[in-house]
Design an enzyme around this catalytic site. Structure first.
Site, short mmCIF file in Angstrom:
data_model
loop_
_atom_site.label_atom_id
_atom_site.label_comp_id
_atom_site.label_asym_id
_atom_site.label_seq_id
_atom_site.Cartn_x
_atom_site.Cartn_y
_atom_site.Cartn_z
CE LYS A 13 -2.08 -0.79 3.93
NZ LYS A 13 -1.44 -2.04 4.37
NE ARG A 167 2.34 -4.56 11.39
CZ ARG A 167 3.23 -4.12 10.51
NH1 ARG A 167 4.45 -4.64 10.49
NH2 ARG A 167 2.92 -3.19 9.67
P1 AMP Z 1 1.37 0.88 8.94
O1 AMP Z 1 2.57 1.74 8.71
O2 AMP Z 1 0.19 1.33 8.14
O3 AMP Z 1 1.66 -0.59 8.78
O4 AMP Z 1 0.95 1.12 10.47
C1 AMP Z 1 1.82 0.74 11.52
C2 AMP Z 1 1.08 0.67 12.84
O5 AMP Z 1 0.50 1.95 13.14
C3 AMP Z 1 -0.08 -0.30 12.87
O6 AMP Z 1 0.32 -1.62 13.12
C4 AMP Z 1 -0.91 0.29 14.01
O7 AMP Z 1 -0.33 0.01 15.27
C5 AMP Z 1 -0.76 1.79 13.75
N1 AMP Z 1 -1.80 2.27 12.81
C6 AMP Z 1 -1.61 2.84 11.58
N2 AMP Z 1 -2.79 3.16 11.01
C7 AMP Z 1 -3.75 2.79 11.90
C8 AMP Z 1 -5.17 2.84 11.90
N3 AMP Z 1 -5.85 3.35 10.84
N4 AMP Z 1 -5.82 2.37 12.99
C9 AMP Z 1 -5.16 1.89 14.05
N5 AMP Z 1 -3.83 1.79 14.12
C10 AMP Z 1 -3.12 2.23 13.07
#
Ligand code: AMP
Length: 210
Positions: A13, A167
């Site tokens: 993404k 995750r």
């Molecule tokens: P990502 O970089 O999108 O993989 O996000 C890393 C981490 O940030 C996730 O595993 C969550 O702990 C937190 N996070 C990011 N976006 C969200 C969201 N929309 N809702 C809840 N937690 C989020």
């Protein structure tokens, strides 16, 4: 164009958001990047989010909804945006609707769990600007150095294999139901994540047209 990219962690993404935002001249908005930045700057929100993030859990809805509400009000989001990593739960999608945000298209990038685990082990991010790389699929020009800003490439703490499994579980339980949520309004398109970044980009852009 107001676009949401859905997909498991590591499905690509962030990489696709970076490429497509340049093509469409709209900003990519990543809640993960905003939270990591807050953490780096030691803000209250960052500290609150840290324990959830480190364990591969979702940060509470009210925190991320607040982040998004503030970010989407900025001037650069006026003509559209790409949401990467938001919404991740049904209440987050409902909050977006309640804000009056009309999404044009939702593209879900599909990658099998086994492939995700393999991909995450090679993933690296820039410690300075957050750009993402992969040791096999998206190498920087100079090993260990970010092409965009010269920052050092590091492995995210939550990309450790044991956290990746958590995750993925969270993704299937809490985020995947969003596919049905957006399919009901006819906005959902699915694309199969490809080995080559450019091939997934081609499929994603085609999904915006139909
Ligand atoms: P990502 O970089 O999108 O993989 O996000 C890393 C981490 O940030 C996730 O595993 C969550 O702990 C937190 N996070 C990011 N976006 C969200 C969201 N929309 N809702 C809840 N937690 C989020």
């Amino acid at each position: 164009m107001k676009l949401i990219l859905l997909g498991a962690p590591g499905a690509g993404k962030g990489t696709q958001a970076e490429v497509i935002c340049n093509k469409l001249s709209i900003p990519a908005v990543s809640t993960g990047n905003i939270i990591r930045e807050a953490l780096k700057n030691g803000t209250e929100m960052g500290l609150k989010a840290k324990s959830y993030m480190d364990e591969g859990k979702l940060v509470p809805d009210d925190v991320v909804i607040g982040i998004i509400q503030e970010r989407l009000q900025k001037e650069d989001c006026k003509n559209g945006f790409i949401l990467d990593g938001f919404p991740r739960t049904i209440p987050q999608a409902e909050a977006l609707d309640a804000m009056g945000v009309e999404i044009d298209r939702v593209v879900s990038i599909e990658v099998a769990d086994e492939k995700i685990v393999e991909r995450m082990s090679g993933r690296r991010v820039c410690g300075k600007c957050g750009a993402s790389y992969h040791m096999l699929y998206k190498q920087p020009s100079n090993e260990g150095v970010c092409d965009a800003c010269g920052g050092e490439l590091i492995r995210r703490k939550d990309d450790a294999p044991e956290t990746v499994e958590d995750r993925l579980r969270v993704y299937h339980e809490q985020t995947e139901p969003l596919k049905d949520y957006y399919a009901k309004s006819g906005k959902l398109r699915t694309v199969q994540g490809q080995e080559e970044v450019a091939d997934t980009t081609r499929l994603t852009l085609a999904a915006l047209e139909d």
